[in-house]
Every structure is written in structure tokens, then in C-alpha cells.
Design an enzyme around this catalytic site. Structure first.
Site, PDB file in Angstrom:
ATOM      1  N   CYS A   1       8.354  41.298   5.706  1.00  0.00           N
ATOM      2  CA  CYS A   1       8.438  41.942   4.411  1.00  0.00           C
ATOM      3  C   CYS A   1       8.678  43.369   4.632  1.00  0.00           C
ATOM      4  CB  CYS A   1       7.358  41.508   3.527  1.00  0.00           C
ATOM      5  SG  CYS A   1       5.588  42.096   4.088  1.00  0.00           S
TER       6      CYS A   1
ATOM      7  N   HIS B   1       1.217  43.053   1.502  1.00  0.00           N
ATOM      8  CA  HIS B   1       2.734  42.781   1.441  1.00  0.00           C
ATOM      9  C   HIS B   1       3.625  44.052   0.980  1.00  0.00           C
ATOM     10  CE1 HIS B   1       6.155  40.464   0.899  1.00  0.00           C
ATOM     11  NE2 HIS B   1       6.484  40.493  -0.692  1.00  0.00           N
TER      12      HIS B   1
ATOM     13  N   ASN C   1      10.337  42.964  -5.056  1.00  0.00           N
ATOM     14  CA  ASN C   1       9.737  42.010  -3.988  1.00  0.00           C
ATOM     15  C   ASN C   1      10.509  41.488  -3.108  1.00  0.00           C
ATOM     16  OD1 ASN C   1       8.036  40.103  -2.702  1.00  0.00           O
ATOM     17  ND2 ASN C   1       7.208  39.357  -4.418  1.00  0.00           N
TER      18      ASN C   1
END
Length: 544
Positions: free
Chosen positions: A105, A260, A284
Site C-alpha cells: 500500500c 495502512h 484508499n
């Protein structure tokens, strides 16, 4: 900024003066030449197979998956998956990306930000390739590594596990730039396993060759909103991350994922109820999963926003992108990352950033000669890349640039102090002083336009922004005042507005000369500055 490497780059006024680290000095990773290899494959009627990053466990990494799953990995080319694959369809967008099984990520958040800044994207993603013309199963991408841009060649065989992408996969089934770019970065890093966990700050630098800073949101700077607004306006790449490394990828009830990385895709100040509200847009890399609190897609806060504004900002889809207030942003996230080709964010206070890989520091120094000595602890030997950015301006006898007053760090000035400062500097220039001094009322008007905190004072950062505008408008004024009268008439004002990149019709120009001009409808420099700042503000509000 100190980092492993061996080059010295000196930059003045935020402009690079040397060729070091430029695409003209592009290095070939593993000494592979894309054009030569593609030409050979086309001549032989072959599809390229990269022996330096083979379809083997070594390219995946021995510890990324269990041994039995590693044996199940299959490699497939896009032409085996789709009848009509494309590298890019309808442009490059963050919404093309959906994170796969790989925990990268940090890379995809940086990549999502890269898609918003085309000037950086063009360096990373060359346009001389695709599946339609001269296809030979070979592609290449560029990354910045310790002072140099490096060209990484790959074949287009992608890893699959049980029929699913092991890594990133595109939202459109036949668009493959995210998968191939990720593979090139995995090759640069040694394996896909080496992308499983990393630092967003590293990825931002590798995709831009820029300078990054990271700000703690648990102990944020007082002018955080101003920093975000300036970074967005300066086309910086921005990302953020949540804490919880031991609880990585755990989604809370409010929709925020722990441990994250996210992309900051925008920031705006909008009219809300009877005042203003600063909100931040975040994406995201999963391509889904959004914030469920205030200012989320279906929150009641949007009911108090003008319909036109709401329509322009709100995208009510489960695409991973959402809005939240600055307060919620600070509560939910731990770090903000900002990166640009030059450290424009260093205008905002005393910033320092340290990662596992580099150190960025900011100094305000008096004129003089200085020696910079990179040093390590415990007598260890390392190589360093030292980059020095000097925020200054070159002056000469014919320059109309304004010498910026030196203000103490952390100071703020009111309208009276601003008037004194402006007149002390402006009156040094004979031509601009002909139009008259800055009045107290005009300085109050300027302060109201530039005072983002609405506290009746200009911070050091706000004053710096004002001074950049003054320098720009002084240059425009001097060029348009062709008879050196110290005033602009209506036609000269029209030309000055156009030169500044602003818009004003004939009626508005007449109103401007009535409001800011003298009895002859001519405008001096001090009134010209007030006029242009007001017009600039009006233009920004219309865009918002």
C-alpha cells in the site's frame, strides 16, 4: 538531505542547474537497453523473456508465501488474459489501481498521488510502448535512485495464484500499466517480497526524484491547514498513514484501516452553514473501503453545502476515496507525507524529517561561507548523496525584484507593521514609488486577503506568500508601464491582468479603475497590488 549515494547536487532558487539526476543521464538497470532489446525481439519474431527477473521463486521471494503456494504460482502475459489489452486506457488515474495480495500500500499510495501530477508521471511511465504497435512482450519504467534516474526493463509475464493477481490489479480488466509498473519496481527492489511492507516516504522520492518531509499528526504544526493548502496548490505529492504496525490491515468500524497508507488527493475550504470548513480528500489503495464519519459520502454534513459545490466535490461511489474534516484527519492518521521536486513546503516553519533512508533538514542562515560534513557514528563508512537547496534569489543592477525583509522566525505582523515594511521597500524603487505610498486602509485590505487564520496578523508563512505575489506584480507592473509614468491606464491594466493569467472583462476593468484608480483613472503600484490580490482571490473562489 543525506542518503546513500555519491553525487553532489547544488540547486539555486529551486531550479536545477546541473544535469545530474536528469533523464538525459538515464542509467540502464542491469545494463539492459529497452530499444535494442525490443528491436531484436521484433526482428526475430520473439516475445521478450527477462533472464534477470525470471518466472521463478527468486523473483517472488522465498518468504512471501508458504512453500506449497509458491509452487502454485503461474505467470501469464496480458495477451493470454485479454483479447485486446492496453497499457493505458483513457489516461492514467488512481482509480485504475486496486491493491492485490501484496502488502505494498505504501507504493500504491505514492503511485495514486503520482497520477495526479502529470509532470512527474511522464518521467516514470514512458509513452513509447504498448500492446498495439511494436509489441514484443517488453516494457520499461523509470525510477529515481540516489541521484540518478534508472530505466528498468521487464517482460510482461505477471504472477497469478489460484487464478488471481498476486499483486496489484487494474479496475479495468484490460488495462495493465499498474501491474507492469509494480513489476518493474519489484525488479528494482530485488523481488515482490521486498515490496511487502515499506515506507511511503521512500516511494514518493523514488517516483519523483524530489524531496520529502513527514509531519506527525499527533503533534501537528500549528499551521497544518495552511501547509496542506500550499502543498496542494504547489502540486506536491501527498500521502498519509495510520499507526498500528502490529495490527496492519485491520479495518475499524469507522472504515479507517490500521497500519495502512493512503493518498491525500485534495484539500479545499468550502462554505458550510454560516462559516467555512476545511476538508481533505483521501484515497484508499484497496480501491474500496472508506471513512464512515463526518463528511463521508452519505454524511449529513453535505446537506449544508451549496448544491453546486456538493455536486463538484462529492463522488458517492465505493471507490476508496472520501472526504473528512481536518480535525478527523488529525485524529485518525498518524503521519502526513509531502514530496515535491523542490522543498517548497520548507516555507512553513522549521521542518525536519528522518526515515530509515534519508534525513531532510531546514536551516535559516546568515550570509556567509559554510562547510557541510556528512558524518556517521561509530567510525562506519558509508556513501552519501548530499543535495543542497538554496531558497534565495539572484539580483542584478537591472532587476526589479523586491529584496524580502528578514523577519524573526515565528513572528507575525499587523496592518500597521505591514504598511511600514511595504513603504520602506517600495519607496526604494523610484518608479513604483511614483504611484504613492501604501495606505493603512490598503494594508488592512491586503492583510484581510492573505490572513488565512483570520486573526488580524500575517504569519511568517502568509507574509512569504504575500511577498512572492508582490515580486511577481512588481515585475508585471514595470513591464506594462511602458512610459515609466508610475501608473497604469486601462489598456495597460488589461494587459497586466492577462500577463498575470487572470481574467477580467471590459466592465470589470472599468470598475477596477474606478475603485482603485485616481481621478484620471490611472492606477499606481500600491493600488495595483491591492487590485490584483483581490482579483486573484475572486478567481480562486470561482474555481473552488
Amino acid at each position: 538531505m543525506l542518503a546513500p549515494g555519491s553525487a553532489l547536487t547544488l540547486e539555486r532558487g529551486w531550479e536545477k542547474t546541473g544535469a545530474t539526476g536528469s533523464l538525459q543521464n538515464l542509467k540502464k538497470f542491469n545494463n539492459q537497453d529497452f530499444n535494442r532489446l525490443r528491436a531484436f525481439c521484433l526482428n526475430q519474431g520473439l516475445l521478450f523473456e527477462d533472464a534477470t527477473f525470471p518466472t521463478h521463486v527468486s523473483s517472488i521471494g522465498p518468504n512471501l508465501l508458504l512453500e506449497d503456494k509458491l509452487r502454485q504460482i503461474q505467470w501469464k502475459r496480458p495477451i493470454e488474459l485479454q483479447k485486446n489489452p492496453y497499457l493505458i486506457m483513457d489516461g492514467v488515474s488512481r482509480f485504475d489501481i486496486i491493491q492485490g495480495e501484496l502488502g505494498d500500500c505504501w507504493l500504491l499510495a505514492a503511485l495514486g498521488s503520482l497520477t495526479l501530477q502529470k509532470q512527474f508521471l511522464a518521467k516514470v511511465l514512458p509513452q513509447d510502448q504498448g500492446f498495439q504497435d511494436d509489441y514484443a512482450g517488453i516494457f520499461h519504467f523509470r525510477f529515481w535512485q540516489y541521484g540518478d534516474w534508472v530505466d528498468v526493463v521487464i517482460d510482461d509475464r505477471l504472477p497469478f495464484l489460484n487464478g488471481r493477481y498476486l499483486s496489484v490489479h487494474p479496475r479495468a480488466s484490460n488495462e495493465f500499466w499498474p501491474c507492469l509498473l509494480e513489476k518493474a519496481y519489484a525488479k528494482l527492489r530485488g523481488s515482490y517480497q521486498n515490496l511487502h511492507g515499506g515506507y511511503l516516504s521512500d516511494a514518493l522520492v523514488d517516483l519523483t526524484g524530489g524531496v520529502q518531509v513527514q509531519l506527525s499528526l499527533k503533534d501537528p504544526p500549528a499551521d497544518l491547514e495552511e501547509i496542506l493548502k500550499a502543498a496542494d496548490k504547489s502540486q506536491c505529492l501527498m500521502g498519509c498513514s495510520t499507526s498500528g504496525q502490529m495490527r496492519r490491515n485491520i479495518e475499524l468500524r469507522n472504515g479507517i484501516v490500521q497500519g495502512h497508507a493512503y493518498t491525500v488527493t485534495g484539500t479545499v475550504k468550502i462554505r458550510y452553514k454560516n462559516g467555512w470548513k476545511h476538508i481533505i480528500r483521501i484515497w484508499n489503495p484497496w480501491g474500496h473501503g472508506e471513512w464512515k464519519g463526518p463528511w463521508s459520502d452519505n454524511s449529513p454534513q453535505w446537506d449544508h453545502v451549496e448544491p453546486k459545490c456538493r455536486e463538484a466535490l462529492l463522488r458517492n461511489k465505493d471507490d476508496g476515496e472520501f472526504w473528512m474534516s481536518c480535525e478527523s484527519f488529525q485524529e485518525q492518521f498518524s503521519w502526513l507525507y509531502i514530496c515535491n521536486g523542490t522543498p517548497t513546503f520548507l516555507d512553513f516553519g522549521d521542518q525536519r524529517s528522518t526515515t530509515c533512508r534519508d534525513v531532510t533538514n531546514y536551516f535559516t542562515l546568515s550570509p556567509g561561507t559554510y562547510v557541510v560534513v556528512p558524518a556517521t557514528t561509530e567510525d562506519q563508512e558509508f556513501e552519501f548523496l548530499l543535495r543542497i537547496f538554496l531558497k534565495n534569489q539572484d539580483y542584478n543592477e537591472n532587476s526589479n525584484s523586491l529584496p524580502r525583509p528578514v523577519l524573526p522566525m515565528g513572528s507575525a505582523i499587523d496592518a500597521s507593521q505591514l504598511q511600514q515594511l511595504l513603504n520602506e521597500v517600495i519607496l526604494q524603487d523610484e518608479m513604483t514609488s511614483l504611484g504613492g505610498r501604501f495606505s493603512f486602509d490598503s494594508c488592512r485590505g491586503i492583510l484581510a486577503l492573505m490572513d488565512l487564520n483570520s486573526n488580524g496578523q500575517l504569519t511568517l508563512q502568509e507574509f512569504g506568500s504575500l511577498w512572492r505575489s508582490l515580486t511577481k506584480y512588481m515585475d508585471i507592473f514595470s513591464k506594462e508601464d511602458r512610459n515609466n509614468s508610475g501608473f497604469l491606464d486601462v489598456s495597460e491594466l488589461k494587459s497586466a491582468v492577462q500577463t498575470a493569467g487572470l481574467a477580467a472583462n471590459e466592465q470589470l476593468l472599468r470598475l477596477m479603475t474606478l475603485r482603485y484608480g485616481n481621478a484620471d483613472r490611472r492606477i499606481g503600484f500600491s493600488d495595483f497590488v491591492c487590485c490584483m490580490l483581490r482579483l486573484e482571490t475572486m478567481t480562486c473562489e470561482e474555481k473552488d
